[in-house]
Design an enzyme around this catalytic site. Structure first.
Site, PDB file in Angstrom:
ATOM      1  N   ARG A 162     -13.084  -5.602  30.498  1.00 36.92           N
ATOM      2  CA  ARG A 162     -11.783  -5.165  29.974  1.00 36.92           C
ATOM      3  C   ARG A 162     -10.990  -4.416  31.040  1.00 36.92           C
ATOM      4  NH1 ARG A 162     -15.532  -3.645  25.724  1.00 36.92           N
ATOM      5  NH2 ARG A 162     -15.460  -5.150  24.018  1.00 36.92           N
ATOM      6  N   ARG A 190     -18.888  -2.382  14.328  1.00 35.84           N
ATOM      7  CA  ARG A 190     -19.936  -3.291  14.817  1.00 35.84           C
ATOM      8  C   ARG A 190     -21.302  -2.607  14.754  1.00 35.84           C
ATOM      9  NH1 ARG A 190     -16.260  -5.234  19.995  1.00 35.84           N
ATOM     10  NH2 ARG A 190     -15.388  -7.102  19.005  1.00 35.84           N
ATOM     11  N   ASN A 219      -2.030  -5.264  32.463  1.00 35.88           N
ATOM     12  CA  ASN A 219      -1.506  -4.673  31.224  1.00 35.88           C
ATOM     13  C   ASN A 219      -0.996  -3.253  31.367  1.00 35.88           C
ATOM     14  OD1 ASN A 219      -2.070  -6.982  29.789  1.00 35.88           O
ATOM     15  ND2 ASN A 219      -4.028  -6.256  28.996  1.00 35.88           N
ATOM     16  N   GLY A 249      -4.379  -2.668  22.722  1.00 32.83           N
ATOM     17  CA  GLY A 249      -4.356  -3.512  23.927  1.00 32.83           C
ATOM     18  C   GLY A 249      -5.268  -2.959  25.009  1.00 32.83           C
ATOM     19  N   HIS A 294     -14.003   2.153  25.556  1.00 37.52           N
ATOM     20  CA  HIS A 294     -14.133   0.858  24.842  1.00 37.52           C
ATOM     21  C   HIS A 294     -14.413  -0.212  25.906  1.00 37.52           C
ATOM     22  CE1 HIS A 294     -13.540  -2.499  22.202  1.00 37.52           C
ATOM     23  NE2 HIS A 294     -12.507  -2.933  22.886  1.00 37.52           N
ATOM     24  N   ILE A 336      -3.947 -10.916  17.037  1.00 40.74           N
ATOM     25  CA  ILE A 336      -4.223  -9.702  16.234  1.00 40.74           C
ATOM     26  C   ILE A 336      -3.022  -9.405  15.343  1.00 40.74           C
ATOM     27  CG2 ILE A 336      -4.675  -7.218  16.290  1.00 40.74           C
ATOM     28  CD1 ILE A 336      -6.202  -7.656  18.895  1.00 40.74           C
ATOM     29  N   ARG A 358      -8.659 -10.368  27.658  1.00 41.26           N
ATOM     30  CA  ARG A 358      -9.495 -10.912  28.740  1.00 41.26           C
ATOM     31  C   ARG A 358     -10.022 -12.276  28.325  1.00 41.26           C
ATOM     32  NH1 ARG A 358     -15.555  -8.235  28.563  1.00 41.26           N
ATOM     33  NH2 ARG A 358     -15.526  -7.677  26.360  1.00 41.26           N
ATOM     34  N   ASP A 406     -15.850  -0.919  17.576  1.00 38.66           N
ATOM     35  CA  ASP A 406     -17.213  -0.684  18.061  1.00 38.66           C
ATOM     36  C   ASP A 406     -18.028   0.045  16.992  1.00 38.66           C
ATOM     37  OD1 ASP A 406     -16.494  -1.547  20.879  1.00 38.66           O
ATOM     38  OD2 ASP A 406     -15.135   0.145  20.610  1.00 38.66           O
TER      39      ASP A 406
HETATM   40  P1  NAD Z   1      -2.637 -12.403  22.176  1.00 38.45           P
HETATM   41  O1  NAD Z   1      -2.469 -12.930  23.559  1.00 38.45           O
HETATM   42  O2  NAD Z   1      -2.933 -13.338  21.051  1.00 38.45           O
HETATM   43  O3  NAD Z   1      -1.327 -11.596  21.766  1.00 38.45           O
HETATM   44  C1  NAD Z   1      -0.761 -10.644  22.597  1.00 38.45           C
HETATM   45  C2  NAD Z   1       0.715 -10.609  22.276  1.00 38.45           C
HETATM   46  O4  NAD Z   1       1.278  -9.512  23.000  1.00 38.45           O
HETATM   47  C3  NAD Z   1       1.456 -11.880  22.729  1.00 38.45           C
HETATM   48  O5  NAD Z   1       2.184 -12.413  21.621  1.00 38.45           O
HETATM   49  C4  NAD Z   1       2.377 -11.382  23.836  1.00 38.45           C
HETATM   50  O6  NAD Z   1       3.617 -12.078  23.870  1.00 38.45           O
HETATM   51  C5  NAD Z   1       2.563  -9.921  23.429  1.00 38.45           C
HETATM   52  N1  NAD Z   1       3.009  -9.043  24.503  1.00 38.45           N
HETATM   53  C6  NAD Z   1       2.681  -9.071  25.813  1.00 38.45           C
HETATM   54  N2  NAD Z   1       3.333  -8.110  26.474  1.00 38.45           N
HETATM   55  C7  NAD Z   1       4.074  -7.442  25.573  1.00 38.45           C
HETATM   56  C8  NAD Z   1       4.969  -6.350  25.654  1.00 38.45           C
HETATM   57  N3  NAD Z   1       5.243  -5.761  26.813  1.00 38.45           N
HETATM   58  N4  NAD Z   1       5.559  -5.928  24.521  1.00 38.45           N
HETATM   59  C9  NAD Z   1       5.315  -6.532  23.344  1.00 38.45           C
HETATM   60  N5  NAD Z   1       4.479  -7.585  23.199  1.00 38.45           N
HETATM   61  C10 NAD Z   1       3.871  -8.025  24.309  1.00 38.45           C
HETATM   62  O7  NAD Z   1      -3.734 -11.229  22.252  1.00 38.45           O
HETATM   63  P2  NAD Z   1      -4.555 -10.561  21.062  1.00 38.45           P
HETATM   64  O8  NAD Z   1      -5.781 -11.334  20.835  1.00 38.45           O
HETATM   65  O9  NAD Z   1      -3.639 -10.275  19.931  1.00 38.45           O
HETATM   66  O10 NAD Z   1      -5.035  -9.199  21.777  1.00 38.45           O
HETATM   67  C11 NAD Z   1      -4.119  -8.205  22.127  1.00 38.45           C
HETATM   68  C12 NAD Z   1      -4.799  -7.114  22.939  1.00 38.45           C
HETATM   69  O11 NAD Z   1      -5.745  -6.419  22.120  1.00 38.45           O
HETATM   70  C13 NAD Z   1      -5.600  -7.631  24.138  1.00 38.45           C
HETATM   71  O12 NAD Z   1      -5.392  -6.763  25.245  1.00 38.45           O
HETATM   72  C14 NAD Z   1      -7.038  -7.543  23.662  1.00 38.45           C
HETATM   73  O13 NAD Z   1      -7.945  -7.456  24.735  1.00 38.45           O
HETATM   74  C15 NAD Z   1      -6.969  -6.281  22.858  1.00 38.45           C
HETATM   75  N6  NAD Z   1      -8.063  -6.052  21.913  1.00 38.45           N
HETATM   76  C16 NAD Z   1      -8.528  -4.781  21.775  1.00 38.45           C
HETATM   77  C17 NAD Z   1      -9.549  -4.486  20.878  1.00 38.45           C
HETATM   78  C18 NAD Z   1     -10.096  -3.087  20.717  1.00 38.45           C
HETATM   79  O14 NAD Z   1     -11.118  -2.939  20.039  1.00 38.45           O
HETATM   80  N7  NAD Z   1      -9.506  -2.047  21.286  1.00 38.45           N
HETATM   81  C19 NAD Z   1     -10.081  -5.526  20.103  1.00 38.45           C
HETATM   82  C20 NAD Z   1      -9.574  -6.821  20.254  1.00 38.45           C
HETATM   83  C21 NAD Z   1      -8.564  -7.074  21.176  1.00 38.45           C
HETATM   84  C1  LMR Z   2     -13.249  -6.571  21.621  1.00 40.98           C
HETATM   85  O1  LMR Z   2     -13.999  -5.603  21.731  1.00 40.98           O
HETATM   86  O2  LMR Z   2     -13.528  -7.553  20.890  1.00 40.98           O
HETATM   87  C2  LMR Z   2     -11.947  -6.579  22.365  1.00 40.98           C
HETATM   88  O3  LMR Z   2     -11.812  -5.414  23.131  1.00 40.98           O
HETATM   89  C3  LMR Z   2     -11.734  -7.814  23.143  1.00 40.98           C
HETATM   90  C4  LMR Z   2     -12.590  -7.853  24.398  1.00 40.98           C
HETATM   91  O4  LMR Z   2     -12.047  -8.158  25.460  1.00 40.98           O
HETATM   92  O5  LMR Z   2     -13.772  -7.570  24.299  1.00 40.98           O
END
Ligand code: NAD
Ligand code: LMR
Length: 331
Positions: A101, A165, A108, A133, A190, A19, A95, A162
């Site tokens: 989640r 979407r 986390n 996150g 979420h 992200i 995940r 969401d």
């Molecule tokens: P990713 O694994 O590609 O990247 C996560 C990054 O966070 C990694 O580079 C890791 O080193 C870093 N990290 C871990 N712990 C850390 C800390 N304490 N401080 C700083 N950095 C830290 O994951 P991603 O695909 O980028 O997703 C990140 C988060 O976003 C996940 O928890 C995912 O489920 C969530 N997400 C949420 C939504 C939403 O709609 N709310 C949507 C998509 C993803």
């Molecule tokens: C999403 O909605 O795409 C993110 O929260 C990632 C997930 O675990 O679903």
């Protein structure tokens, strides 16, 4: 032209993640805060990902963005959030297939207390926090609980993905433009229990449920498709959503700062004030308007029995998550 003085300081955690990679370039190009606002980026990563963050910073340099006033890389939260005006808390484990989640809470949750404390210690007075996150709502709750000196309404969780979407599903079903759809709402968590609500929505001014005219589609296709879209993306891509998540983060903050259009609202996870029977203090998604840099929960909506039951179920899950983080000693 070089970026003007007094840039807005934007801290992004998880900057080397997927992200982060989809987000940083859009922030630096002006899409988060607008074309007249210079930004200074602060990237927070874990020590083992600092080198990758440095590579991303090199690429940011190579874009020669006129609005980018600087990039700093940190592995210390206190330094990363010092002076932050906007904090995007993305860094956390995603995940994988088969997980919900909420299963990420123990992996986390521990990240967000120290980051909330660091925001409390040194962020700018106007700091606005978006937690991405997962599990985003409860992680935002944890961070907020560790920041007693920051107004609680500055902590938010992302349900804009969401919301987007849901807009896309309705547009595809009805052959309308997403721009024609207003007053759609995401309520609750979420998670798969979220309630994407069309009961107040309009399409080109007409009630959306009247235009769709198919309750079976709404209950059996639309709601589960939106609520389970994250899992469907993981199944298809082999990795959780990234570009669409980054896009939603941009939308969330842009709306927070610049406001919602007249007559419409959006959805955001905000600290409940007790509205609609959602226990005060929980971070739950509501329909919200934004004006003057603040979100307000849309008041006075009538909820039918179906909506009430769906909201109650998702809020019950948030209450369970709050109990779980209490039991883990995270708040
Ligand atoms: P990713 O694994 O590609 O990247 C996560 C990054 O966070 C990694 O580079 C890791 O080193 C870093 N990290 C871990 N712990 C850390 C800390 N304490 N401080 C700083 N950095 C830290 O994951 P991603 O695909 O980028 O997703 C990140 C988060 O976003 C996940 O928890 C995912 O489920 C969530 N997400 C949420 C939504 C939403 O709609 N709310 C949507 C998509 C993803
Ligand atoms: C999403 O909605 O795409 C993110 O929260 C990632 C997930 O675990 O679903």
């Amino acid at each position: 032209m070089p970026a003007a003085a007094n840039p807005v300081h934007v801290t992004v955690t998880g900057a080397a993640g997927q992200i982060g990679y989809a987000l940083l370039f859009r922030i630096a190009s002006g899409q988060l805060l607008g074309p007249d606002t210079p930004v200074h980026l602060h990237l927070l990563e874990v020590p083992q990902a600092l080198k990758a963050a440095e590579g991303t910073a090199m690429e940011l340099d190579d874009c020669a963005f006129p609005l980018l006033a600087g990039v700093d890389i940190h592995d210390d939260a206190t330094a990363a959030f010092a002076g932050a005006n906007v904090a995007l808390l993305v860094g956390a484990r995603p995940r994988t297939a088969g997980m919900e989640r909420g299963d990420l809470l123990s992996a986390n949750g521990g990240i967000f207390g120290p980051q909330g404390a660091a925001i409390n210690a040194g962020a700018a007075d106007d700091v606005r926090v978006l937690v991405v996150g997962n599990p985003a709502n409860t992680n935002a709750y944890i961070a907020q609980q560790h920041a007693p000196d920051v107004p609680a309404d500055r902590f938010t969780a992302m349900t804009r993905l969401d919301h987007n979407r849901a807009l896309a599903q309705v547009a595809a079903r009805t052959g309308s433009s997403v721009d024609d759809i207003a007053r759609l709402a995401i309520w609750g968590n979420h998670s798969a229990t979220q309630y994407p609500d069309l009961s107040h929505a309009t399409i080109a001014g007409r009630p959306a449920l009247e235009v769709i005219d198919d309750e079976g589609w709404v209950h059996e296709t639309f709601i589960p498709t939106v609520a389970k879209r994250g899992a469907a993306i993981i199944e298809a891509r082999g990795a959780s959503s990234a570009a669409s998540a980054a896009n939603a983060a941009i939308d969330h903050v842009h709306t927070w700062v610049h406001g919602t259009p007249a007559g419409d609202w959006t959805s955001a996870g905000v600290v409940s004030d007790g509205s609609y029977g959602v226990p005060a203090g929980l971070v739950a998604s509501f329909p919200v308007t934004a004006t003057g840099g603040a979100f307000t929960i849309v008041p006075g909506l009538e909820l039918d029995a179906f909506s009430r039951a769906r909201i109650d179920a998702s809020v019950a899950e948030l209450v369970e998550e709050r109990e779980a983080v209490r039991a883990l000693g995270l708040v």
